[in-house]
Write an enzyme that holds these catalytic residues in place. Structure first.
Site, short mmCIF file in Angstrom:
data_model
loop_
_atom_site.label_atom_id
_atom_site.label_comp_id
_atom_site.label_asym_id
_atom_site.label_seq_id
_atom_site.Cartn_x
_atom_site.Cartn_y
_atom_site.Cartn_z
N TRP A 45 -0.56 -4.26 -11.05
CA TRP A 45 -0.64 -3.56 -9.88
C TRP A 45 -1.71 -4.35 -8.75
O TRP A 45 -2.81 -4.78 -9.45
CB TRP A 45 -1.05 -2.29 -9.85
CG TRP A 45 -1.47 -1.60 -8.65
CD1 TRP A 45 -2.66 -1.47 -7.97
CD2 TRP A 45 -0.53 -0.94 -7.51
NE1 TRP A 45 -2.60 -0.97 -6.61
CE2 TRP A 45 -1.34 -0.90 -6.44
CE3 TRP A 45 0.83 -0.90 -7.17
CZ2 TRP A 45 -0.85 0.07 -5.35
CZ3 TRP A 45 1.42 -0.31 -6.40
CH2 TRP A 45 0.65 0.27 -5.22
N ASN A 47 -3.16 -3.89 -4.60
CA ASN A 47 -3.10 -3.75 -3.27
C ASN A 47 -4.39 -4.59 -2.34
O ASN A 47 -4.15 -5.61 -2.64
CB ASN A 47 -3.30 -2.24 -3.01
CG ASN A 47 -4.46 -1.42 -3.44
OD1 ASN A 47 -4.45 -1.22 -4.78
ND2 ASN A 47 -5.25 -0.67 -2.54
N ASP A 48 -5.06 -4.15 -1.49
CA ASP A 48 -5.77 -4.79 -0.46
C ASP A 48 -6.38 -5.94 -0.87
O ASP A 48 -6.84 -6.06 -2.08
CB ASP A 48 -6.82 -3.61 0.18
CG ASP A 48 -6.57 -2.30 0.45
OD1 ASP A 48 -5.38 -2.10 0.19
OD2 ASP A 48 -7.50 -1.49 0.77
N TRP A 72 -0.77 2.34 -8.93
CA TRP A 72 -2.09 2.20 -8.39
C TRP A 72 -3.08 3.09 -9.68
O TRP A 72 -2.72 3.94 -10.28
CB TRP A 72 -2.27 3.06 -7.28
CG TRP A 72 -3.54 3.03 -6.59
CD1 TRP A 72 -4.10 2.09 -5.98
CD2 TRP A 72 -4.87 3.89 -6.79
NE1 TRP A 72 -5.58 2.28 -5.59
CE2 TRP A 72 -5.73 3.36 -6.07
CE3 TRP A 72 -4.87 5.18 -7.61
CZ2 TRP A 72 -7.27 4.00 -6.12
CZ3 TRP A 72 -6.13 5.64 -7.66
CH2 TRP A 72 -7.26 5.31 -6.70
N ARG A 178 -15.47 4.45 3.71
CA ARG A 178 -15.32 3.32 2.91
C ARG A 178 -14.84 2.01 3.48
O ARG A 178 -14.84 1.92 4.78
CB ARG A 178 -14.31 3.62 1.82
CG ARG A 178 -12.77 4.07 2.29
CD ARG A 178 -11.73 4.26 1.34
NE ARG A 178 -10.52 4.63 1.98
CZ ARG A 178 -10.33 5.81 2.18
NH1 ARG A 178 -11.04 6.83 1.74
NH2 ARG A 178 -8.95 6.39 2.47
N GLU A 230 -8.86 2.99 7.71
CA GLU A 230 -9.30 2.42 6.38
C GLU A 230 -9.56 0.92 6.84
O GLU A 230 -8.94 0.34 7.84
CB GLU A 230 -8.09 2.52 5.26
CG GLU A 230 -7.67 3.65 4.79
CD GLU A 230 -6.81 3.96 3.69
OE1 GLU A 230 -6.81 4.78 2.94
OE2 GLU A 230 -5.83 3.15 3.81
C1 FRU Z 1 -6.23 0.94 1.71
C2 FRU Z 1 -7.21 1.73 0.60
C3 FRU Z 1 -8.55 1.37 0.67
C4 FRU Z 1 -9.14 1.80 -0.54
C5 FRU Z 1 -8.34 1.00 -1.42
C6 FRU Z 1 -8.14 1.65 -2.77
O1 FRU Z 1 -5.03 0.64 1.08
O2 FRU Z 1 -6.72 3.02 0.61
O3 FRU Z 1 -9.11 2.60 2.04
O4 FRU Z 1 -10.57 1.32 -0.59
O5 FRU Z 1 -6.85 1.01 -0.93
O6 FRU Z 1 -7.50 1.22 -3.50
#
Ligand code: FRU
Length: 503
Positions: A45, A47-48, A72, A178, A230
Site C-alpha cells: 500500500w 498513499n501521500d 491502509w 498534522r 490535510e
Molecule cells: C492524507 C492523510 C494525511 C495523513 C496520512 C495518513 O491522505 O490522511 O492527513 O498524514 O494521510 O496516512
C-alpha cells in the site's frame, strides 16, 4: 579447450545476477495495471508523497507506506530516489512506527546552516518533520494523539535517525493536527511550518526546527470545507516580477468531483500571516485522482509538485493485487493571470521528454475519425484547437471498454467519462463522470496535452490551467485511440509520442 569451457561457465555464472535482476524487474513492474511512467512501490500500500527534498543531485521521495498489506495500515515512510524525476529506485523503508505512534505525512528540508545542530562541520543534516500519530490515544478518544516529530540524516538522505526529544510540537488538543510542511523564510532567517489543523491552517516558526512558536491561523470559513484539511504547502512564485505566495490545502472529502482533492489559495505571506487576494475556491486538479499533492523542497525557483494518484473514496478497493495506488507524474507549477484572477498552472515536467520515443505517424486516420490501433500503453498526445467546439478523445480496447475525455462547449467544461472503462464496480463512486470548468478565457484557441499510462490519464488543458487526473482499469489494455470533433473544430499540431517504460 578446458580453459574455454571454464571461461564460458564463469561468464554464465557472472551473468546470472543480472539476468535474475532483469527477470525480477520484468515480473515486479509489469503486472496487469502496473503504471509504466509513474512511481508505484514494488509491493503493498502507498498513499501521500512525503518528505520530498532535492539534495546533491538526488530527488528523494518518501511516501506513506504500509509494508504488510495492500490496504491502509500502520504508516511508515517508504523511500525512493531519482536523478531525473522519471526513473525511480525504491530503497529500504526510511522511518518505522515508534513509541509515539505511526509515521504520518510531513516534509524534509536541507538544513544548510545546521540550525538544528544535528550536523557538524563536515556533514550538513537533512531534517524530516512528520506527524507521529498515536493509534492508542486515538482509540481512547483523546484529542492530542497527533504530534510533530523530527528525524535527521547525515548521509544525504539515505538513512535516518529519530530525534531523541520527540515530539517537538505538542498537540494543544486538536484531533486533526498534522502534515507539517516546513520552509526556510530567508527574510527573517527562520523556519516556517504550515500545519493542517482540522478546518484551518496554523503557521508556526522556529530558529532551529526544534522549538516552535505559533504565528497565526488561516482559513476558518475560507475556501472549500467539505471535509478535513490535510497536507498543506506554502511557497512563493513570481509573476511579472511580483512575488505571490501559494497556499496548497488538500481536503478530504469535498473535492469538486467528490472525495479528496487539492485546493489552493493565492496571496501574500509576511513571515507571520497569510492573506489571500481573491476569495474564489480554486482547485489544482479537478480530476478524481490527485490528492495530498505538495512540492519538492530545495529546488530553487522551480516548483515541482507531486500528488498521490488516487481518491480516499475507493483507494482501498482499486483492483490491483500486489501493490495499491501510485503517484501522479511530477508537475511544474506556475502562475497565470486570467481575467483579473491569478491562477496556478501545472504542466508535465520538461524531464518527461527524456522518455519520449519518436512520434507516431498519425496519417489521416485519427483526424478523420477512423481511429488508430496498436497503441503503446503509455504516450503523450498533444494538439491545438482553433475554433472551440465539442471534441473528445476515446481510449478503447478490443472488448469495447472505453474511457472518454473531452470538452463540452455549451457548458464550457472538460470531462472524463469512465463509466464503461472496464472494472468499475468495486465502488459506486468510481463510475461518476468528472467535470472541470474551462478556466482559460481565450475563446479563439486551446491547447491540450494528455499523458496516458497503463491505468491512468492526466489532462493538461490551456497551458495547464485546467488539469484532470483519472485512473482506470480496463479488463484488457486500451490499444485504440479515436478523436471525435464537432463541426468547425480545427485541430492543429497533432502529435502522438509513445513513452518508454521507466522500469
Ligand atoms: C492524507 C492523510 C494525511 C495523513 C496520512 C495518513 O491522505 O490522511 O492527513 O498524514 O494521510 O496516512
Amino acid at each position: 579447450m578446458k580453459k574455454e569451457i571454464m571461461g564460458c561457465l564463469l561468464g554464465i555464472l557472472l551473468c546470472i545476477p543480472c539476468f535474475l535482476k532483469a527477470q525480477d524487474t520484468a515480473k515486479i513492474y509489469h503486472e496487469q495495471y502496473r503504471p509504466q511512467i509513474h512511481f508505484s512501490p514494488q509491493r503493498h500500500w502507498i498513499n501521500d508523497p512525503n518528505g520530498m527534498v532535492f539534495y546533491k543531485g538526488t530527488y528523494h521521495l518518501f511516501f506513506q507506506y504500509y509494508p504488510d498489506g495492500t490496504t491502509w495500515g500502520p504508516m511508515h515512510w517508504g523511500h525512493a530516489v531519482s536523478q531525473d524525476l522519471m526513473h525511480w529506485k525504491e530503497l529500504p523503508i526510511a522511518l518505522y512506527p515508534d513509541s509515539l505512534g505511526y509515521i504520518f505525512s510531513g516534509s524534509a528540508v536541507a538544513d544548510s546552516n545546521n540550525t538544528s545542530g544535528f550536523g557538524n562541520k563536515e556533514k550538513m543534516p537533512l531534517v524530516a518533520i512528520f506527524t507521529n500519530h498515536d493509534p492508542v490515544g486515538e482509540k481512547e478518544g483523546k484529542n492530542d494523539f497527533q504530534n510533530q516529530s523530527l528525524a535527521y540524516s547525515l548521509d544525504n538522505g539515505f538513512s535516518w535517525t529519530k530525534y531523541s526529544k520527540n515530539p517537538v510540537l505538542r498537540n494543544p488538543g486538536i484531533r486533526d493536527f498534522r502534515d507539517p510542511k516546513v520552509i526556510w523564510y530567508a527574510m527573517e532567517k527562520k523556519w516556517v511550518m504550515t500545519l493542517a489543523t482540522k478546518d484551518r491552517i496554523t503557521f508556526y516558526s522556529s530558529p532551529d526546527l526544534k522549538s516552535w512558536k505559533k504565528e497565526s491561523e488561516f482559513g476558518e470559513k475560507l475556501g472549500a470545507h467539505g471535509g478535513v484539511w490535510e497536507c498543506p504547502d506554502l511557497f512563493p512564485m513570481k509573476l511579472n516580477g511580483k512575488t505571490y505566495w501559494t497556499l496548497i490545502v488538500n481536503v478530504n472529502p469535498g473535492g469538486p468531483n467528490g472525495g479528496s482533492a487539492t485546493q489552493y489559495f493565492i496571496g501574500h505571506f509576511d513571515g507571520n500571516k497569510f492573506t489571500q487576494i481573491d476569495s474564489t475556491i480554486k482547485w489544482l486538479d479537478y480530476g478524481p485522482d490527485e490528492y495530498a499533492g505538495v512540492t519538492w523542497s530545495n529546488t530553487g525557483a522551480r516548483r515541482i509538485f507531486l500528488g498521490w494518484m488516487s481518491n480516499w473514496e475507493y483507494a482501498n478497493q482499486v483492483p490491483t493485487k500486489k501493490w495499491r495506488n501510485a503517484m501522479t507524474i511530477p508537475k511544474e507549477l506556475g502562475l497565470k493571470k486570467v481575467g483579473g484572477r491569478i491562477l496556478l498552472t501545472s504542466n508535465p515536467l520538461k524531464e518527461l521528454t527524456g522518455i519520449e520515443r519518436a512520434p507516431v505517424n498519425l496519417n489521416r486516420n485519427l483526424l478523420t475519425g477512423k481511429g488508430i490501433k496498436g497503441l503503446s500503453s503509455q504516450f503523450v498526445l498533444k494538439f491545438n484547437i482553433n475554433k472551440l467546439n465539442d471534441y473528445s478523445i476515446t481510449l478503447s480496447n478490443d472488448v469495447g471498454e472505453a474511457l472518454i475525455i473531452g470538452y463540452d462547449n455549451a457548458k464550457n467544461q472538460y470531462f472524463i467519462h469512465r463509466a464503461k472503462s472496464g472494472k468499475i464496480d468495486f465502488n459506486p463512486a468510481f463510475s461518476k463522470t468528472a467535470f472541470s470548468p474551462r478556466l482559460s478565457n481565450n475563446s479563439l484557441e486551446a491547447n491540450i496535452k494528455i499523458v496516458v499510462d497503463v491505468s491512468s490519464i492526466e489532462l493538461f488543458a490551456d497551458d495547464g490551467l485546467t488539469v484532470m487526473t483519472s485512473v482506470f482499469f480496463p479488463t484488457q489494455p486500451f490499444n485504440q485511440l479515436h478523436l471525435k470533433k464537432s463541426k468547425g473544430v480545427i485541430i492543429k499540431n497533432l502529435k502522438l509520442l509513445p513513452l518508454k517504460s521507466i522500469w
